[in-house]
Design an enzyme around this catalytic site. Structure first.
Site, mmCIF file in Angstrom:
data_model
loop_
_atom_site.group_PDB
_atom_site.id
_atom_site.type_symbol
_atom_site.label_atom_id
_atom_site.label_comp_id
_atom_site.label_asym_id
_atom_site.label_seq_id
_atom_site.Cartn_x
_atom_site.Cartn_y
_atom_site.Cartn_z
ATOM 1 N N PHE A 280 -1.346 8.954 -6.445
ATOM 2 C CA PHE A 280 -0.850 8.112 -7.643
ATOM 3 C C PHE A 280 -1.529 8.258 -8.967
ATOM 4 O O PHE A 280 -1.619 7.672 -9.968
ATOM 5 C CB PHE A 280 -1.314 6.572 -7.382
ATOM 6 C CG PHE A 280 -0.672 6.171 -6.120
ATOM 7 C CD1 PHE A 280 0.415 5.997 -5.630
ATOM 8 C CD2 PHE A 280 -1.971 5.823 -5.080
ATOM 9 C CE1 PHE A 280 0.786 5.738 -4.308
ATOM 10 C CE2 PHE A 280 -1.601 5.583 -3.662
ATOM 11 C CZ PHE A 280 -0.245 5.349 -3.414
ATOM 12 N N GLY B 113 3.181 11.552 0.090
ATOM 13 C CA GLY B 113 3.702 10.526 0.629
ATOM 14 C C GLY B 113 5.153 10.265 0.122
ATOM 15 O O GLY B 113 5.921 9.586 0.632
ATOM 16 N N ALA C 160 9.951 16.236 -6.859
ATOM 17 C CA ALA C 160 11.104 16.325 -5.952
ATOM 18 C C ALA C 160 12.185 17.336 -6.608
ATOM 19 O O ALA C 160 12.586 18.149 -6.090
ATOM 20 C CB ALA C 160 11.800 14.896 -5.707
ATOM 21 N N ARG D 276 21.218 12.875 -8.293
ATOM 22 C CA ARG D 276 21.223 12.825 -7.142
ATOM 23 C C ARG D 276 20.068 12.353 -6.250
ATOM 24 O O ARG D 276 18.801 12.819 -6.448
ATOM 25 C CB ARG D 276 21.742 14.252 -6.694
ATOM 26 C CG ARG D 276 22.066 14.647 -5.207
ATOM 27 C CD ARG D 276 22.133 15.827 -4.734
ATOM 28 N NE ARG D 276 22.740 16.972 -5.273
ATOM 29 C CZ ARG D 276 24.101 17.038 -5.270
ATOM 30 N NH1 ARG D 276 24.785 16.643 -4.662
ATOM 31 N NH2 ARG D 276 24.626 18.217 -6.193
ATOM 32 N N ASN E 133 17.005 12.533 -0.498
ATOM 33 C CA ASN E 133 16.953 11.705 0.952
ATOM 34 C C ASN E 133 16.971 10.293 0.516
ATOM 35 O O ASN E 133 15.696 9.830 0.184
ATOM 36 C CB ASN E 133 15.687 12.068 1.303
ATOM 37 C CG ASN E 133 15.535 11.754 2.770
ATOM 38 O OD1 ASN E 133 16.224 10.801 3.449
ATOM 39 N ND2 ASN E 133 14.705 12.138 3.683
ATOM 40 N N PRO E 134 18.091 9.438 0.953
ATOM 41 C CA PRO E 134 17.958 8.167 0.554
ATOM 42 C C PRO E 134 16.744 7.380 1.263
ATOM 43 O O PRO E 134 16.235 6.410 0.437
ATOM 44 C CB PRO E 134 19.274 7.660 0.893
ATOM 45 C CG PRO E 134 19.992 8.806 1.012
ATOM 46 C CD PRO E 134 19.345 9.981 1.209
ATOM 47 N N GLN F 19 9.916 5.449 -1.883
ATOM 48 C CA GLN F 19 9.042 5.607 -3.232
ATOM 49 C C GLN F 19 9.409 4.444 -4.002
ATOM 50 O O GLN F 19 8.601 4.038 -4.756
ATOM 51 C CB GLN F 19 9.739 6.784 -3.781
ATOM 52 C CG GLN F 19 9.117 8.139 -3.323
ATOM 53 C CD GLN F 19 7.619 8.271 -3.893
ATOM 54 O OE1 GLN F 19 7.472 8.502 -5.264
ATOM 55 N NE2 GLN F 19 6.807 8.272 -3.059
ATOM 56 N N VAL G 189 12.254 9.803 -9.071
ATOM 57 C CA VAL G 189 12.466 8.431 -8.971
ATOM 58 C C VAL G 189 11.086 7.790 -8.451
ATOM 59 O O VAL G 189 11.268 6.635 -8.583
ATOM 60 C CB VAL G 189 13.636 8.374 -7.729
ATOM 61 C CG1 VAL G 189 12.918 8.816 -6.309
ATOM 62 C CG2 VAL G 189 13.960 6.995 -7.530
ATOM 63 N N GLU H 53 8.360 6.978 -10.078
ATOM 64 C CA GLU H 53 7.556 6.282 -11.002
ATOM 65 C C GLU H 53 8.738 5.163 -11.455
ATOM 66 O O GLU H 53 8.162 4.279 -11.946
ATOM 67 C CB GLU H 53 7.034 7.176 -12.084
ATOM 68 C CG GLU H 53 6.014 8.013 -11.618
ATOM 69 C CD GLU H 53 5.364 8.759 -12.524
ATOM 70 O OE1 GLU H 53 5.901 9.189 -13.434
ATOM 71 O OE2 GLU H 53 4.047 9.177 -12.123
#
Lengths: 730, 213
Positions: free
Chosen positions: A240, A467, A510, A613, A616-617, A623, A688, A690
């Site tokens: 973090f 993670g 990512a 995009r 990976n949903p 996250q 995504v 944060e």
């Protein structure tokens, strides 16, 4: 690969693997306890000795003597590394506080010695036998007291139009001050390192988010050539932001290992982690709004004051206010006070997390003053361009869509806008919302991909998985590019011997690291085509086959004789200058406050996110729910309490520093708008990790106000701050 | 860490006695100093025999060794995690004779004859326990560091509910508790997940509890 024009159609758009919900490929290791974290690498170096750190017990001053005689004579002790035996280690560009060495104490629990012993128990016991004498210095520990003397942060003041005049003329205004406390990352795995020397070469198996920074800064700290340092960090038990930078564990483990001539393993004891390392610094934020009766903001000012050690930076809580809402007359500025607390530095969504905690309460207050619905008020002040630079558009900005979708799914129209009027038995029920905003950051990122004759593709990069799901999205990317099922991809991470990546931070991991793998795979595809005698323009990679016209081969045939290896990096032009690249969310919260005791319980949380995009949903959603959980902590409980006399965080363990637990968190919903952002990268993704934190605390604060009618501007919103303002029970 | 508090007290006394600035503070405590007279003696060890994941072990360990460090450092079963070493985070949760405990709060030598089950005893990457499977399916983890403790805790927690052990979220503690989301969340609250996977863990537990009902 240079990315300097928006992406056209590319193999990622096939969406056979990328964008599909994909369970983590590392899941079977993490759930069985077989994923090796830093302290657990029994296999990597023989004869490991145990280290135990001693932290300074004053906040500021000098060490006049350290008597290690008793400790050295204690059973099992192999050696003691004393700060007085070393000069202060040179710091890299990311660190402020001294990590080790010298007699100056800059903050409480600064590492001042390490005992190395045959066992953990012996090292710990001997650490208690070290006698330290200090000359305590005067320090400044109270942000509120120091704030009036805080200096303006250089170049932080930004103006547009004439804020003062517009604010003075506005028919509806708000002038309110909000405070956020010091917070701690409190990741589950403490800082940990095994250090081993082979001649003049050092290897550290450690827990770090940014391998290259760590390698660079460790080499600098130890005054040795960077190529002699290897850093390995394949599994990281959370960071973090705490593990972005070199920390004391790696430095003293390396010094200790050199001193005793044996590998040293060291895990920083939990009670030291809070004061020894970094934290999210407290802020005092003044927000002023002026608006017309039509609900359009005409004047926006956001000024933030925070504190740090000399040489440290501010908590940049004003970041989002430069970009989030329209308004012709603007002022943003920061001030920084000198505090002798531990170092303030990046914690998940630095700047925006704190800034939106204040800004999005202020928006709620302003909507109420205007008699507007909070969703409608925000929509009325949307901007599709950078407000400070109107010729610069957002690459994509779907704030309104996030809010509309969220309001619909959440049932926002059923909210009672009158605070304190929604009673269900003993519960006061409230609904609140806020906007989430966080920028998309572009960083160079490299990877190597290797095809072997059995048709397996191996990805190697020093990228980390904290993670976040990196293992899986890199595998998805390579699978998509090479036309393979994900089972045929191997991913190796976190080793500084691999190509340098963007690393994990600032929600940039990512998008950039997958783009690096994309770039390497483009090169590998060319090599495959060449090896098979194809014209590379016409080749199709699908179903494990390589096809061109009538000819088709299994992919592995291209590497039948020798492995094919390709390496490349993604590098960026100035698309982030031409376009503002940001991510957006609408957060919606329902909570219930016990009308008698004031205890607040979260009931429902929804985030609707637009972040390009979604690779990976499954892991992206995780996250976001994780960030929403951290935001719940920031709203309701997280608070490093400063002892203002002695200058340290008092509640420096996981019992005193409260974070959300199972009982605090209800079912959480996340919706991703189906979007791509071709301006961002060939992956058309944005960050995504944060975004999910940004704004959620204010949504909770606003829901609590809606439930009770008590407005609290001082985080965390604990019941002592509103108990006396609850509606009459009967 | 004991020395912090002792040191702090010593420091405060020093400050209160003298001026706030520049006072010399002596920070070692007499209690610890006294123990140094015994430094020539060997550290006390004791024998302990216990069964871990079905395998018998007989060890001679430092009496200060926790069950957690026996597992991680002596048996090299590193699946059980050390998050705080103070019983505050739950990452070290294992089952002893079927009941969950924080292994960091328990000395190894207290476990003579005990049967310990760790995460490694529940399943392996090639032969997952159904709850490990459910965690993967529902993404009930992120960094993975709290995960073994969550899983061990959950297996024992469901047994506690089924054994009728009450909790404070029951409407009527004279009735047997039932396997509800609220019950499970309450009883899992000693296992912190800083990544915040709680909502997904709850789904994994609901699926697993349903299957094993």
């Amino acid at each position: 690969m240079k990315f300097d024009t928006p992406a056209g159609t590319n193999p990622i758009d096939q969406g056979k693997v990328v964008g599909r919900p994909t369970p983590r490929i590392d899941g079977k290791f993490k759930t069985t306890g077989t994923a090796p974290y830093a302290y657990e690498r029994h296999d990597v170096a023989p004869n490991q000795a145990y280290g135990y750190i001693l932290g300074a017990s004053i906040a500021k001053g000098t060490i006049t003597s350290i008597d290690t005689a008793e400790a050295e004579a204690a059973n099992g002790v192999i050696g003691i590394v004393s700060t007085l035996d070393h000069k202060p280690v040179p710091l890299g560009p990311m660190n402020t506080a001294n990590l080790f060495g010298g007699g100056e104490v800059q903050h409480y629990h600064q590492a001042i010695a390490m005992v190395v012993a045959e066992s953990f128990e012996q090292a710990r016991a001997a650490a208690h036998l070290i006698r330290v004498d200090y000359a305590r210095g005067e320090g400044s520990f109270d942000l509120k007291r120091a704030a009036p003397s805080a200096e303006p942060v250089e170049d932080s003041e930004k103006r547009q139009g004439d804020f003062e005049a517009a604010f003075g003329n506005a028919p509806v205004t708000l002038d309110a001050t909000y405070t956020t406390p010091d917070e701690s990352h409190a990741m589950m795995e403490p800082f940990a390192t095994i250090a081993a020397w082979e001649g003049d070469k050092l290897t550290v198996w450690t827990s770090n988010q940014m391998i290259q920074w760590n390698k660079r800064d460790l080499a600098k700290a130890l005054d040795m050539p960077i190529e002699k340092v290897r850093v390995d960090s394949p599994y990281i038990g959370g960071g973090f932001g705490a593990k972005l930078f070199l920390r004391a564990d790696a430095v003293v483990a390396a010094l200790g290992a050199k001193q005793v001539g044996r590998p040293v393993k060291l895990s920083m004891q939990r009670p030291l982690t809070f004061n020894n390392s970094t934290h999210r610094a407290a802020t005092i934020q003044r927000i002023r709004f002026g608006a017309g009766e039509d609900g359009k903001l005409t004047a926006i000012a956001h000024e933030s004051t925070s504190g740090n050690l000399p040489g440290g930076g501010p908590e940049s809580a004003i970041n989002q206010t430069e970009l989030l809402y329209a308004g012709e007359n603007r002022l943003t500025a920061m001030r920084l006070a000198i505090l002798n607390l531990p170092e303030g530095n990046a914690m998940r969504a630095p700047g925006e997390a704190s800034g939106l905690m204040a800004l999005e309460i202020a928006m709620d207050e302003m909507a109420e003053k205007l008699g507007m619905d909070p969703v409608a008020f925000r929509k009325a002040n949307d901007t599709q361009v950078d407000p400070m630079n109107p010729e610069r558009p957002f690459s994509k900005r779907k704030m309104i869509e996030c809010l509309d979708r969220g309001a619909r799914e959440f049932g926002w129209e059923r909210r009672n806008p009158q605070p304190g009027r929604n009673r269900e038995g003993r519960w006061l029920v409230g609904h609140g919302m806020a906007v989430g905003f966080r920028n998309n950051l572009l960083m160079k990122s490299g990877a190597r991909v290797r095809l072997s004759g059995d048709g397996i593709v191996t990805v190697e990069t020093d990228m980390t998985d904290i993670g976040t799901g990196t293992y899986t999205i890199l595998a998805q990317t390579a699978a998509e590019m090479m036309g393979l099922p994900i089972e045929r991809i191997r991913v190796e991470l976190g080793d500084s011997d691999y190509p340098i990546s963007a690393g994990s931070g600032g929600q940039w991991g990512a998008n950039n690291s997958t783009s690096g793998v994309y770039a390497a795979c483009v090169k590998l595809r060319e090599q495959v085509a060449q090896s098979l005698g194809f014209n590379s323009d016409e080749v199709e990679f699908a179903d494990g086959q390589v096809r061109a016209g009538e000819r088709s081969f299994p992919l592995g045939h291209a590497a039948a004789e020798n492995d094919l290896t390709a390496e490349d990096s993604i590098e960026y032009g100035n698309l982030d200058k031409q376009f503002q690249q940001s991510t957006f969310a609408g957060h919606f919260v329902e909570l219930a406050v016990d009308a008698y005791t004031g205890e607040a319980h979260l009931r429902r949380m929804l985030a609707v996110c637009e972040a390009g995009r979604i690779l990976n949903p499954i892991s992206a959603r995780s996250q976001v729910i994780g960030a929403m959980t951290m935001g719940a902590g920031a709203a309701l409980m997280e608070h490093l309490v400063v002892d203002k006399r002695f200058g340290f965080f008092v509640n420096h363990d996981l019992a005193g520093y409260e974070v959300p637990v199972h009982a605090d968190i209800p079912h959480q919903e996340v919706i991703f708008l189906e979007e791509t952002d071709p301006v961002s990268s060939p992956m058309k993704a944005k960050g995504v990790g944060e975004l999910g934190l940004c704004g959620v605390s204010a949504a909770i604060a606003n829901a609590l106000y809606n439930a009770t009618g008590a407005r609290v501007r001082d985080y965390p919103i604990t019941l002592d701050k509103y108990l006396d303002r609850l509606p009459a029970v009967a | 860490m004991t020395i912090d508090h002792r040191t702090l007290l010593a420091s405060r006394r020093g400050v209160l006695a003298g001026s706030a600035a520049g006072v010399a503070v002596h920070s070692a405590s007499p209690a610890f100093a006294a123990s140094s007279s015994q430094k020539a003696d060997a550290d006390p060890t004791a024998k302990v025999s216990l069964k871990v994941n079905g395998t018998d072990h007989a060890l001679d360990v430092d009496t200060r060794t926790t069950l957690l460090d026996l597992l991680r450092e002596h048996l090299k079963l590193a699946g059980t995690k050390k998050g705080c070493d103070h019983g505050q985070c739950g990452a070290c949760t294992v089952m002893v004779n079927g009941e969950r405990i924080n292994s960091c709060l328990s000395f190894a030598v207290m476990h003579e004859g005990d049967e310990v089950t760790t995460i490694e005893g529940l399943g392996t990457p090639d032969d997952l326990h159904p709850l490990q499977d459910a965690f993967i399916e529902h993404d009930g983890y992120q960094c993975g560091y709290c995960t073994p403790g969550q899983i061990c805790s959950a297996v024992a927690m469901l047994q506690e509910i089924r054994s009728g052990i009450p909790s404070h979220v029951q409407d009527d503690i004279t009735e047997d508790p039932s396997v509800t989301e609220l019950e499970m969340r309450e009883r899992m609250s000693g296992n912190i997940c800083r990544c915040g996977a709680y909502s997904n863990i709850a789904e994994a537990l609901a699926e697993f509890a349903g299957e094993t009902a």
